[in-house]
Design an enzyme around this catalytic site. Structure first.
Site, PDB file in Angstrom:
ATOM      1  N   ALA A 275       0.802  -1.223   0.000  1.00  0.00           N
ATOM      2  CA  ALA A 275       0.000   0.000   0.000  1.00  0.00           C
ATOM      3  C   ALA A 275       0.840   1.280   0.000  1.00  0.00           C
ATOM      4  O   ALA A 275       0.290   2.371  -0.031  1.00  0.00           O
ATOM      5  CB  ALA A 275      -0.915  -0.006   1.217  1.00  0.00           C
TER       6      ALA A 275
ATOM      7  N   HIS B 150      -0.817   6.949   4.488  1.00  0.00           N
ATOM      8  CA  HIS B 150       0.458   6.410   4.987  1.00  0.00           C
ATOM      9  C   HIS B 150       1.487   7.530   4.904  1.00  0.00           C
ATOM     10  O   HIS B 150       1.665   8.128   3.831  1.00  0.00           O
ATOM     11  CB  HIS B 150       0.919   5.232   4.131  1.00  0.00           C
ATOM     12  CG  HIS B 150      -0.120   4.156   4.018  1.00  0.00           C
ATOM     13  ND1 HIS B 150      -0.293   3.191   4.981  1.00  0.00           N
ATOM     14  CD2 HIS B 150      -1.056   3.910   3.080  1.00  0.00           C
ATOM     15  CE1 HIS B 150      -1.292   2.406   4.628  1.00  0.00           C
ATOM     16  NE2 HIS B 150      -1.766   2.817   3.474  1.00  0.00           N
TER      17      HIS B 150
ATOM     18  N   ASN C 132       0.814  -4.365   7.876  1.00  0.00           N
ATOM     19  CA  ASN C 132       1.917  -5.001   7.150  1.00  0.00           C
ATOM     20  C   ASN C 132       2.877  -3.946   6.634  1.00  0.00           C
ATOM     21  O   ASN C 132       4.085  -4.171   6.557  1.00  0.00           O
ATOM     22  CB  ASN C 132       1.369  -5.855   6.007  1.00  0.00           C
ATOM     23  CG  ASN C 132       0.610  -7.052   6.546  1.00  0.00           C
ATOM     24  OD1 ASN C 132       1.202  -8.041   6.921  1.00  0.00           O
ATOM     25  ND2 ASN C 132      -0.700  -6.923   6.650  1.00  0.00           N
TER      26      ASN C 132
HETATM   27  N1  NDP Z   1       1.646  -5.105   2.463  1.00  0.00           N
HETATM   28  C1  NDP Z   1       0.581  -4.344   2.357  1.00  0.00           C
HETATM   29  O1  NDP Z   1       0.656  -3.156   2.027  1.00  0.00           O
HETATM   30  C2  NDP Z   1      -0.758  -4.921   2.627  1.00  0.00           C
HETATM   31  C3  NDP Z   1      -0.921  -6.235   3.004  1.00  0.00           C
HETATM   32  N2  NDP Z   1      -2.162  -6.744   3.205  1.00  0.00           N
HETATM   33  C4  NDP Z   1      -2.273  -8.168   3.590  1.00  0.00           C
HETATM   34  O2  NDP Z   1      -3.018  -8.832   2.594  1.00  0.00           O
HETATM   35  C5  NDP Z   1      -3.979  -9.662   3.210  1.00  0.00           C
HETATM   36  C6  NDP Z   1      -5.123  -9.935   2.265  1.00  0.00           C
HETATM   37  O3  NDP Z   1      -5.917  -8.778   2.112  1.00  0.00           O
HETATM   38  P1  NDP Z   1      -7.418  -8.914   1.636  1.00  0.00           P
HETATM   39  O4  NDP Z   1      -7.507  -9.719   0.409  1.00  0.00           O
HETATM   40  O5  NDP Z   1      -7.979  -7.554   1.630  1.00  0.00           O
HETATM   41  O6  NDP Z   1      -8.029  -9.773   2.851  1.00  0.00           O
HETATM   42  P2  NDP Z   1      -9.276 -10.753   2.800  1.00  0.00           P
HETATM   43  O7  NDP Z   1      -9.559 -11.116   4.220  1.00  0.00           O
HETATM   44  O8  NDP Z   1     -10.358 -10.173   1.973  1.00  0.00           O
HETATM   45  O9  NDP Z   1      -8.735 -12.043   2.008  1.00  0.00           O
HETATM   46  C7  NDP Z   1      -7.808 -12.962   2.507  1.00  0.00           C
HETATM   47  C8  NDP Z   1      -8.246 -14.346   2.020  1.00  0.00           C
HETATM   48  O10 NDP Z   1      -7.229 -15.297   2.309  1.00  0.00           O
HETATM   49  C9  NDP Z   1      -7.856 -16.412   2.944  1.00  0.00           C
HETATM   50  N3  NDP Z   1      -6.916 -17.153   3.786  1.00  0.00           N
HETATM   51  C10 NDP Z   1      -6.668 -16.996   5.105  1.00  0.00           C
HETATM   52  N4  NDP Z   1      -5.762 -17.907   5.529  1.00  0.00           N
HETATM   53  C11 NDP Z   1      -5.462 -18.662   4.452  1.00  0.00           C
HETATM   54  C12 NDP Z   1      -4.623 -19.774   4.257  1.00  0.00           C
HETATM   55  N5  NDP Z   1      -3.919 -20.281   5.277  1.00  0.00           N
HETATM   56  N6  NDP Z   1      -4.513 -20.302   3.027  1.00  0.00           N
HETATM   57  C13 NDP Z   1      -5.228 -19.796   2.000  1.00  0.00           C
HETATM   58  N7  NDP Z   1      -6.060 -18.741   2.123  1.00  0.00           N
HETATM   59  C14 NDP Z   1      -6.176 -18.174   3.341  1.00  0.00           C
HETATM   60  C15 NDP Z   1      -8.989 -15.813   3.733  1.00  0.00           C
HETATM   61  O11 NDP Z   1      -9.938 -16.777   4.109  1.00  0.00           O
HETATM   62  P3  NDP Z   1     -10.832 -16.500   5.446  1.00  0.00           P
HETATM   63  O12 NDP Z   1     -11.743 -15.397   5.048  1.00  0.00           O
HETATM   64  O13 NDP Z   1     -11.501 -17.788   5.687  1.00  0.00           O
HETATM   65  O14 NDP Z   1      -9.860 -16.125   6.513  1.00  0.00           O
HETATM   66  C16 NDP Z   1      -9.525 -14.808   2.704  1.00  0.00           C
HETATM   67  O15 NDP Z   1     -10.362 -15.435   1.764  1.00  0.00           O
HETATM   68  C17 NDP Z   1      -4.325  -8.925   4.518  1.00  0.00           C
HETATM   69  O16 NDP Z   1      -4.787  -9.816   5.500  1.00  0.00           O
HETATM   70  C18 NDP Z   1      -2.996  -8.344   4.918  1.00  0.00           C
HETATM   71  O17 NDP Z   1      -2.281  -9.283   5.697  1.00  0.00           O
HETATM   72  C19 NDP Z   1      -3.279  -5.988   3.031  1.00  0.00           C
HETATM   73  C20 NDP Z   1      -3.166  -4.677   2.657  1.00  0.00           C
HETATM   74  C21 NDP Z   1      -1.903  -4.032   2.453  1.00  0.00           C
HETATM   75  O1  OAA Z   2      -3.734  -1.465   2.739  1.00  0.00           O
HETATM   76  C1  OAA Z   2      -3.329  -0.690   3.607  1.00  0.00           C
HETATM   77  O2  OAA Z   2      -3.626   0.518   3.623  1.00  0.00           O
HETATM   78  C2  OAA Z   2      -2.353  -1.129   4.657  1.00  0.00           C
HETATM   79  C3  OAA Z   2      -2.650  -2.412   5.264  1.00  0.00           C
HETATM   80  O3  OAA Z   2      -3.756  -2.881   5.320  1.00  0.00           O
HETATM   81  C4  OAA Z   2      -1.519  -3.123   5.848  1.00  0.00           C
HETATM   82  O4  OAA Z   2      -0.452  -2.505   6.018  1.00  0.00           O
HETATM   83  O5  OAA Z   2      -1.676  -4.310   6.176  1.00  0.00           O
END
Ligand code: NDP
Ligand code: OAA
Length: 264
Positions: free
Chosen positions: A121, A217, A187
């Site tokens: 992000a 951010h 994250n």
């Molecule tokens: N680096 C960055 O800037 C950012 C990182 N992120 C990360 O990305 C992730 C995903 O975001 P988003 O898609 O919006 O979240 P969502 O919750 O919409 O989607 C995550 C999906 O992954 C599934 N999941 C959970 N555990 C597992 C597993 N062990 N194996 C396979 N699938 C799994 C979840 O299932 P279930 O619903 O059953 O849990 C869900 O369907 C966030 O949780 C965060 O950690 C997000 C935003 C920014």
């Molecule tokens: O998407 C964002 O703004 C940031 C976020 O969720 C993360 O850092 O996990």
């Protein structure tokens, strides 16, 4: 020839990545939690193979993207890297766990795989990592989101999100704590720490603002290179206000990088 993608996790971000997948790459495998494996009414039905473990995949994907969050990286990352594959990661906060970091780094080293940490992000991770080479004195990070973006997170233990009337800081700590306590929201704190001065020395503030609709951010870094401040006002995904659109786009970019001979 069309390259074949494996996606671990198919939620809000995975859906957006699939929608924007560059021409020349197809989604061939989706790794989902056990409970979803039998679902038939899915966006990938009939198009991608559904797996619950990496070992069940009999071929070699050209790229694996993790869109599953921290538990997904912990569960599947090692198997991907041991098979010598490239794993693009957004759940960088999982790497605040030093034991997991070591396990994944060892798997990559021994298996020949590569873990590509995505900018997610935020922007500026290239400059921050370069600045580190000359020595960094200080890196700070502030994240500000609307109350609905903090719902369901540890923020609810620290502040009454429904009663907030003005911009309020509800967490101050280091990047490791932030990433562990807010696995779906912080994250970025870990990404900045990994590019800069590490989990313990990256100072983090988390803020709620009832008047914003954006995920803001703000990164400040200073060192021998000089200093920079980046403020990025991102639009959250409609389907998950915790997640910024740019984070999904950073995964799309990783897919494009895997296709192009020349890329940023
Ligand atoms: N680096 C960055 O800037 C950012 C990182 N992120 C990360 O990305 C992730 C995903 O975001 P988003 O898609 O919006 O979240 P969502 O919750 O919409 O989607 C995550 C999906 O992954 C599934 N999941 C959970 N555990 C597992 C597993 N062990 N194996 C396979 N699938 C799994 C979840 O299932 P279930 O619903 O059953 O849990 C869900 O369907 C966030 O949780 C965060 O950690 C997000 C935003 C920014
Ligand atoms: O998407 C964002 O703004 C940031 C976020 O969720 C993360 O850092 O996990």
């Amino acid at each position: 020839m069309t390259k074949r993608l494996m996606m671990i996790g198919y939620g809000a971000m995975g859906t957006e990545v699939h929608r924007l997948l560059p021409e020349g790459m197809e989604l061939a495998w989706v790794v989902v939690p056990e409970a979803y494996a039998a679902a038939t009414c899915t966006p990938w039905a009939g198009r991608a193979e559904v797996l619950t473990s990496i070992d069940a995949c009999e071929e070699a994907p050209d790229l694996v993207v993790e869109c599953a969050g921290q538990p997904g990286l912990a569960e599947h990352g090692e198997a991907v890297l041991r098979r010598g594959l490239t794993l693009a990661v957004v759940a960088t906060g999982a790497l605040a766990d030093e034991a997991l970091y070591e396990r994944l780094a060892t798997a990559a080293r021994e298996g020949g795989g590569r873990m590509q940490l995505l900018s997610g992000a935020v922007a500026g991770m290239d400059g921050l990592a370069a600045a580190r080479e000359g020595g960094l004195d200080e890196v700070t990070y502030e994240a500000c989101k609307a109350p609905r973006s903090w719902k369901g997170s540890h923020a609810e233990q620290l502040i009454d999100l429904d009663a907030v009337t003005e911009k309020t800081v509800f967490f101050e700590g280091d990047a490791g704590e932030a990433a562990r306590l807010f696995p779906a929201n912080s994250n970025v704190a870990a990404t900045i720490a990994l590019a800069g001065v590490g989990m313990r020395d990256t100072r983090v503030k988390l803020i709620v603002d009832p008047d914003t609709r954006r995920n803001t951010h703000r990164i400040h870094a200073q060192g021998r290179f000089g200093e920079f401040t980046i403020e990025l006002n991102g639009h959250p995904l409609e389907s998950n206000p915790k997640t910024s659109t740019l984070a999904a786009l950073s995964v799309v970019r990783a897919c494009r990088q895997a296709l192009e001979p020349v890329s940023f």
